[in-house]
Design an enzyme around this catalytic site. Structure first.
Site, PDB file in Angstrom:
ATOM      1  N   GLU A 181       0.837  -1.203   0.000  1.00  0.00           N
ATOM      2  CA  GLU A 181       0.000   0.000   0.000  1.00  0.00           C
ATOM      3  C   GLU A 181       0.876   1.259   0.000  1.00  0.00           C
ATOM      4  OE1 GLU A 181      -3.596  -0.734   1.731  1.00  0.00           O
ATOM      5  OE2 GLU A 181      -4.258   1.319   1.815  1.00  0.00           O
ATOM      6  N   ASP A 193      -5.097  -2.072   9.656  1.00  0.00           N
ATOM      7  CA  ASP A 193      -6.067  -2.653   8.721  1.00  0.00           C
ATOM      8  C   ASP A 193      -5.709  -4.106   8.399  1.00  0.00           C
ATOM      9  OD1 ASP A 193      -6.821  -0.058   8.811  1.00  0.00           O
ATOM     10  OD2 ASP A 193      -6.463   0.394   6.695  1.00  0.00           O
TER      11      ASP A 193
HETATM   12  P1  ADP Z   1     -10.814   1.459   1.720  1.00  0.00           P
HETATM   13  O1  ADP Z   1      -9.618   0.614   2.021  1.00  0.00           O
HETATM   14  O2  ADP Z   1     -11.280   2.242   2.909  1.00  0.00           O
HETATM   15  O3  ADP Z   1     -11.950   0.696   1.126  1.00  0.00           O
HETATM   16  P2  ADP Z   1      -8.982   2.655  -0.119  1.00  0.00           P
HETATM   17  O4  ADP Z   1      -9.040   3.879  -0.949  1.00  0.00           O
HETATM   18  O5  ADP Z   1      -7.861   2.474   0.834  1.00  0.00           O
HETATM   19  O6  ADP Z   1     -10.380   2.551   0.652  1.00  0.00           O
HETATM   20  O7  ADP Z   1      -8.981   1.374  -1.066  1.00  0.00           O
HETATM   21  C1  ADP Z   1      -9.908   1.250  -2.108  1.00  0.00           C
HETATM   22  C2  ADP Z   1      -9.188   0.820  -3.386  1.00  0.00           C
HETATM   23  O8  ADP Z   1      -8.766  -0.555  -3.262  1.00  0.00           O
HETATM   24  C3  ADP Z   1     -10.083   0.850  -4.595  1.00  0.00           C
HETATM   25  O9  ADP Z   1     -10.115   2.129  -5.186  1.00  0.00           O
HETATM   26  C4  ADP Z   1      -9.410  -0.172  -5.509  1.00  0.00           C
HETATM   27  O10 ADP Z   1      -8.294   0.369  -6.177  1.00  0.00           O
HETATM   28  C5  ADP Z   1      -8.895  -1.222  -4.524  1.00  0.00           C
HETATM   29  N1  ADP Z   1      -9.831  -2.363  -4.336  1.00  0.00           N
HETATM   30  C6  ADP Z   1     -10.094  -2.961  -3.158  1.00  0.00           C
HETATM   31  N2  ADP Z   1     -10.987  -3.986  -3.319  1.00  0.00           N
HETATM   32  C7  ADP Z   1     -11.291  -4.040  -4.641  1.00  0.00           C
HETATM   33  C8  ADP Z   1     -12.161  -4.868  -5.431  1.00  0.00           C
HETATM   34  N3  ADP Z   1     -12.891  -5.840  -4.895  1.00  0.00           N
HETATM   35  N4  ADP Z   1     -12.218  -4.605  -6.765  1.00  0.00           N
HETATM   36  C9  ADP Z   1     -11.494  -3.615  -7.321  1.00  0.00           C
HETATM   37  N5  ADP Z   1     -10.667  -2.812  -6.620  1.00  0.00           N
HETATM   38  C10 ADP Z   1     -10.543  -3.002  -5.295  1.00  0.00           C
HETATM   39 MG    MG Z   2      -7.675   1.387   2.577  1.00  0.00          MG
END
Ligand code: ADP
Ligand code: MG
Length: 408
Positions: A181, A193
């Site tokens: 990350e 997390d």
């Molecule tokens: P959070 O972790 O709070 O949900 P983040 O911005 O840290 O928010 O992470 C979200 C990002 O992780 C999405 O924009 C995407 O790039 C990626 N991601 C996570 N799970 C998926 C999924 N199931 N399909 C596609 N992208 C995903």
């Molecule tokens: Mg996140």
């Protein structure tokens, strides 16, 4: 008997998955099979997380209570005969291909960077000998504070490690996700997390000590659950505010190191009584910032006692106190989060509420009696809509099992 042992070996862990999760897993396997023309060899699962108590304590080397949640991501993978990686995002039906020996972060298809980063982390443990086909599918709403990113990193690391025959301790898996990350997605997250996603247990909170990295489950009463209320509020200058909070905590720790007669390397080393004794000798803003992580550490320790004696009502009060400390001392709340927490105070069945995560917007976590969860969620949505014209999102959350291999 032999047959039974063999069957046991193939059974999903845990044997019982909720219907929604079983459907999601089947959907992923169907998508993988249709896209790559064969069944996956390995399937893993990792949940999202909520932060329950202990706000901004991680970088002050303190304590956090969190939980793995009943929403997550499945990751399916099979070996290839060449060195290519074909990666399918099951929701988007978008494929990215690259060389297994050179996973490089790119701006397009940002989602792929989370997996590439994990692959890079695993490759530094053992150089990959072959490529793979992989697909993933999840039901965590993205970017809503439930940590879909950590779930993706964790399930990807688990499955690819198994494929490459790499065995790693849980904390190392969390660190691979965190590094992915940081360096591949450009997000400077802490370790909470990933740790919560990996160490989560059903009907238990995860207690993390961010100094010793001692991480253990704390049993959670079965008659209560959480509501996660996403306000979708995003306030400007969050990065600047976040940096100011971190810096103020460091200044406060340095101050306490000069006035206390025991070593202080982080605010974790300062008690609430010591804060009370010296608050008037400090710059007012620095004193208020320091009060939050110091108070949170105290509340986490009190919270553990409440849970051990099955006292969910007192635990809920600590959550309200935590939010008040955010609002008054740390100033990382906002009107939207305050609206949810204030409404929660007078809704039957609700025991506590606070902001969850970094703050300055995002989500609030609410502790509620299970039997009242639906009606309480509706009451919160109505109160929010009354103030802002449209309701916040609510989701019923139960403490769930952490990441594991489903098929290996
Ligand atoms: P959070 O972790 O709070 O949900 P983040 O911005 O840290 O928010 O992470 C979200 C990002 O992780 C999405 O924009 C995407 O790039 C990626 N991601 C996570 N799970 C998926 C999924 N199931 N399909 C596609 N992208 C995903
Ligand atoms: Mg996140």
């Amino acid at each position: 008997m032999l047959f039974f042992l063999h069957l046991y070996d193939k059974l999903p862990l845990p044997f019982f998955l909720s219907n929604a999760m079983q459907t999601l897993q089947n959907e992923l396997i169907a998508k993988f099979s249709a896209h790559f023309g064969r069944e996956p060899e390995i399937v893993s699962y990792a949940p999202g997380r909520i932060e329950v108590l202990g706000n901004h304590t991680d970088y002050n080397e303190g304590y956090v209570l969190s939980a793995a949640i009943n929403y997550g991501t499945f990751f399916a993978v099979s070996k290839r005969a060449d060195n290519e990686v074909h990666l399918l995002a099951g929701d988007l039906m978008e494929e990215v291909a690259f060389d297994v020996r050179q996973p490089i972060a790119e701006k397009e298809s940002m989602w792929a960077n989370y997996v590439k980063g994990c692959l890079a982390g695993l490759s530094s443990v053992k150089a990959p000998q072959f490529g793979f086909d992989a697909a993933f599918l999840g039901n965590i709403p993205l970017g809503s504070g439930l940590s879909s990113s950590a779930a993706l990193e964790t399930c990807a690391t688990l499955a690819i490690a198994r494929l490459f025959d790499i065995t790693l301790p849980k904390l190392e898996i969390a660190k691979i996700g965190q590094k992915a990350e940081h360096t591949f997605a450009g997000v400077k997250c802490g370790l909470l997390d990933q740790v919560s996603s990996i160490y989560g247990e059903e009907n238990a909170l995860v207690l993390s000590d961010f100094r010793s990295f001692d991480i253990k489950p704390i049993a959670f009463p079965e008659d209560v659950c959480f509501l996660m209320c996403n306000t979708h509020a995003k306030h400007a200058l969050v990065d600047g505010a976040y940096n100011e909070r971190r810096e103020s905590c460091e200044i406060a720790a340095r101050f306490f190191a000069t006035v206390l007669d025991h070593p202080v390397s982080a605010l974790r080393d300062v008690s609430w009584n010591e804060w009370l004794r010296f608050r008037d000798s400090m710059d007012d803003r620095i004193a208020r910032r320091a009060a939050h992580p110091i108070g949170e550490d105290t509340r986490v320790l009190e919270g553990i006692d409440c849970l051990r004696s099955g006292d969910a009502a007192s635990f809920g009060k600590l959550m309200f106190d935590s939010h008040e400390s955010s609002r008054v001392y740390f100033e990382n709340s906002c009107p939207e989060l305050d609206t949810v927490v204030n409404a929660a105070k007078s809704i039957p069945g609700i025991l506590g509420a606070r902001l969850s995560g970094g703050g300055f917007g995002g989500s609030a976590v609410v502790l509620v009696n299970k039997r009242d969860a639906e009606t309480a969620a509706e009451a919160i949505r109505n109160a929010y809509a009354h103030q802002y014209g449209s309701p916040c999102d609510t989701r019923i959350i139960s403490c769930s099992q952490g990441a594991h291999l489903v098929k290996a």
